[in-house]
Design a protein around this motif. Structure first.
Motif, mmCIF file in Angstrom:
data_model
loop_
_atom_site.group_PDB
_atom_site.id
_atom_site.type_symbol
_atom_site.label_atom_id
_atom_site.label_comp_id
_atom_site.label_asym_id
_atom_site.label_seq_id
_atom_site.Cartn_x
_atom_site.Cartn_y
_atom_site.Cartn_z
ATOM 1 N N CYS A 150 1.073 -1.256 -0.001
ATOM 2 C CA CYS A 150 -0.230 0.071 -0.088
ATOM 3 C C CYS A 150 0.983 1.322 0.143
ATOM 4 O O CYS A 150 0.556 2.273 -0.822
ATOM 5 C CB CYS A 150 -0.941 -0.032 1.341
ATOM 6 N N THR A 173 1.200 4.052 -3.219
ATOM 7 C CA THR A 173 0.822 5.416 -2.977
ATOM 8 C C THR A 173 1.987 6.507 -2.542
ATOM 9 O O THR A 173 2.273 7.178 -3.370
ATOM 10 C CB THR A 173 -0.320 5.276 -1.836
ATOM 11 N N ASP A 196 -10.464 10.641 -3.355
ATOM 12 C CA ASP A 196 -9.827 9.784 -2.122
ATOM 13 C C ASP A 196 -10.679 10.138 -0.841
ATOM 14 O O ASP A 196 -11.108 9.219 -0.147
ATOM 15 C CB ASP A 196 -8.465 10.189 -1.641
ATOM 16 N N TYR A 256 -9.669 -3.630 -3.344
ATOM 17 C CA TYR A 256 -9.037 -2.465 -3.133
ATOM 18 C C TYR A 256 -7.704 -2.564 -3.849
ATOM 19 O O TYR A 256 -7.181 -1.757 -4.654
ATOM 20 C CB TYR A 256 -8.978 -1.686 -1.814
ATOM 21 N N ARG A 281 -6.510 -1.117 -7.583
ATOM 22 C CA ARG A 281 -5.248 -0.168 -7.525
ATOM 23 C C ARG A 281 -4.457 -0.823 -8.382
ATOM 24 O O ARG A 281 -3.602 0.041 -9.265
ATOM 25 C CB ARG A 281 -4.667 -0.015 -6.203
ATOM 26 N N TYR A 319 -7.859 5.646 -9.463
ATOM 27 C CA TYR A 319 -6.710 5.419 -8.563
ATOM 28 C C TYR A 319 -7.351 6.474 -7.168
ATOM 29 O O TYR A 319 -6.978 5.846 -6.005
ATOM 30 C CB TYR A 319 -5.463 5.959 -8.905
ATOM 31 N N ASP A 336 -9.277 4.842 -4.603
ATOM 32 C CA ASP A 336 -8.893 3.858 -3.734
ATOM 33 C C ASP A 336 -7.557 4.143 -3.051
ATOM 34 O O ASP A 336 -6.764 3.298 -2.772
ATOM 35 C CB ASP A 336 -8.527 2.641 -4.920
ATOM 36 N N TRP A 337 -7.275 5.436 -3.118
ATOM 37 C CA TRP A 337 -5.940 5.657 -2.853
ATOM 38 C C TRP A 337 -5.454 5.353 -1.489
ATOM 39 O O TRP A 337 -4.522 4.624 -1.238
ATOM 40 C CB TRP A 337 -5.512 7.220 -2.704
ATOM 41 N N CYS A 380 0.511 -4.844 -6.254
ATOM 42 C CA CYS A 380 -0.959 -4.673 -5.696
ATOM 43 C C CYS A 380 -1.790 -5.849 -5.941
ATOM 44 O O CYS A 380 -2.584 -6.276 -5.324
ATOM 45 C CB CYS A 380 -1.519 -3.406 -6.334
#
Length: 435
Positions: A253, A257, A290, A313, A317, A341, A344-345, A408
């Motif tokens: 994650c 991000t 987001d 999620y 992503r 995106y 789903d940030w 991911c």
């Protein structure tokens, strides 16, 4: 005190003081997160002024991300011992000191010390752990929604201020933009000083949604050494496979991000001829999506299987990151990426926190989540440096985006290995029936 008077005034209107805690924490997290996201705007100006390479600047940001995460479990222990308000104010003071000192920096080691070490420690003293602590201490009902709101403030803050900071940087220089960040942190610190309190009992209340009448148990003693409390929690939780799955998926994650898109999307857009302010606006649009996506995620996590939510999620992503290089960086292509995106940030946080609380207990949830969040920031640090190195060595960020997308997809499959929580059996039901 202001908090007691405000709690009484709100009680007469059937408003729980916990929502005030959510509001002030939202503000503090929003502005503090803006500090974390701001360096993405400053990479190119620093290169032009000092001649530093992308890899050199990324190394400082990588250290900041790693310390931001590694501080999380110790921040939870500090909050348990010294209180939410004291730790939050101390964190904001450290961050402002580092930012003010960086206005005079001229050497790369100063950037690494101030933006890497000092700001990394300061921002890490609250991070997402503050929101998780507020949600688990002040709320029994609506806990997932609260986690979603406070998580949204962190992610949105990292993105929402970028167009403003990019515009100020372009017109007046990066130092003026950094000064504005310091002023905003001062406003947040004043709000924290006035109204933030440690527990509902401090203002004579029970947690929101707690309809019990029996006296609340006294909070567990928090006199253990900070290192012992944090490391003891790691020792105990690391015996569970659930901990390692959540740690590994949260590593992905962070890599996909904060470390990758937040830091390097603006410089990558510049490679494709997209102006800096327009690229920052793209990130801000992601922040708006987001905000709603994470709050909806919190609402969903109160109602559906959190493992399946994480599967979707991470999977979506990954697909969006794999799509980006094929968007041709047109307005339509980037807008489509920003929407999917952005939703789903950081929607992964509410179900991750809920799974942590379910498996390790509400009282230790902030400490265990602190270690899981350390994995998030280790991933962010690895991606921040790795993407910068990719740009320096191969003159392209695309390999880093392909790798993040593949990770991911792997994370989406891994989270399904978490077993369903077993329902608790009432003592009466556990007794054998007499013949």
């Amino acid at each position: 005190m202001i908090s007691n008077w405000l709690a009484s005034a709100l009680a007469r209107r059937n408003i729980h003081y916990g929502w005030v805690m959510v509001a002030v924490t939202f503000l503090a997290a929003l502005i503090s997160a803006g500090t974390v996201g701001a360096p993405g705007v400053f990479i190119v100006p620093l290169q032009k002024e000092f001649g530093w390479s992308t890899a050199e600047i990324s190394s400082a940001l990588s250290i900041r991300f790693i310390l931001f995460g590694l501080m999380a479990p110790f921040a939870a222990a500090l909050m348990n011992r010294y209180g939410l308000r004291n730790v939050t104010l101390a964190a904001q003071l450290i961050v402002v000191s580092g930012l003010l000192a960086s206005l005079a920096m001229t050497q790369i080691w100063q950037l690494i010390l101030l933006w890497g070490v000092v700001i990394g420690i300061g921002t890490g003293m609250t991070a997402l752990v503050l929101g998780a602590t507020i949600a688990t201490r002040w709320f029994v009902a609506r806990r997932g929604l609260v986690i979603g709101m406070l998580t949204a403030s962190v992610a949105t803050g990292q993105l929402a201020f970028l167009p403003l900071l990019a515009t100020i940087t372009e017109r007046y220089g990066w130092r003026v933009a950094l000064g504005l960040v310091c002023v905003m942190l001062g406003v947040a610190a004043f709000a924290v000083l006035m109204v933030m309190r440690d527990r509902p009992s401090d203002v004579g209340l029970r947690p929101f949604g707690d309809e019990g009448t029996a006296p609340l148990p006294a909070p567990p003693p928090a006199n253990a050494p900070i290192m012992a409390a944090a490391l003891g929690t790691l020792r105990d939780s690391s015996k569970s496979s659930v901990f390692w799955i959540l740690f590994a998926t949260f590593f992905v994650c962070g890599a996909s991000t904060n470390g990758l898109v937040q830091v390097h999307l603006i410089p990558m857009c510049l490679d494709y001829g997209i102006p800096q302010v327009q690229a920052a606006s793209l990130l801000a649009a992601m922040g708006i999506f987001d905000f709603f996506g994470t709050i909806i995620s919190g609402w969903l996590s109160d109602r559906f299987d959190n493992r399946k939510l994480l599967f979707w999620y991470y999977g979506l992503r990954g697909l969006s990151l794999l799509y980006l290089p094929y968007s041709d960086f047109t307005f339509y292509g980037l807008s489509l990426f920003a929407m999917f995106y952005g939703l789903d940030w950081i929607a992964t946080v509410p179900p991750t926190v809920r799974l942590t609380a379910q498996r390790f207990g509400a009282e230790r949830a902030n400490l265990v989540f602190g270690w899981i969040f350390a994995g998030h920031q280790l991933g962010a640090g690895a991606a921040a440096f790795g993407a910068g190195l990719s740009r320096t060595l191969y003159a392209s960020y695309l390999p880093a985006f392909f790798i993040a997308g593949a990770l991911c997809v792997i994370a989406a499959l891994s989270v399904l290995a978490i077993s369903r929580p077993q329902p608790k059996v009432a003592p009466e039901a556990a007794k054998p029936v007499a013949a």
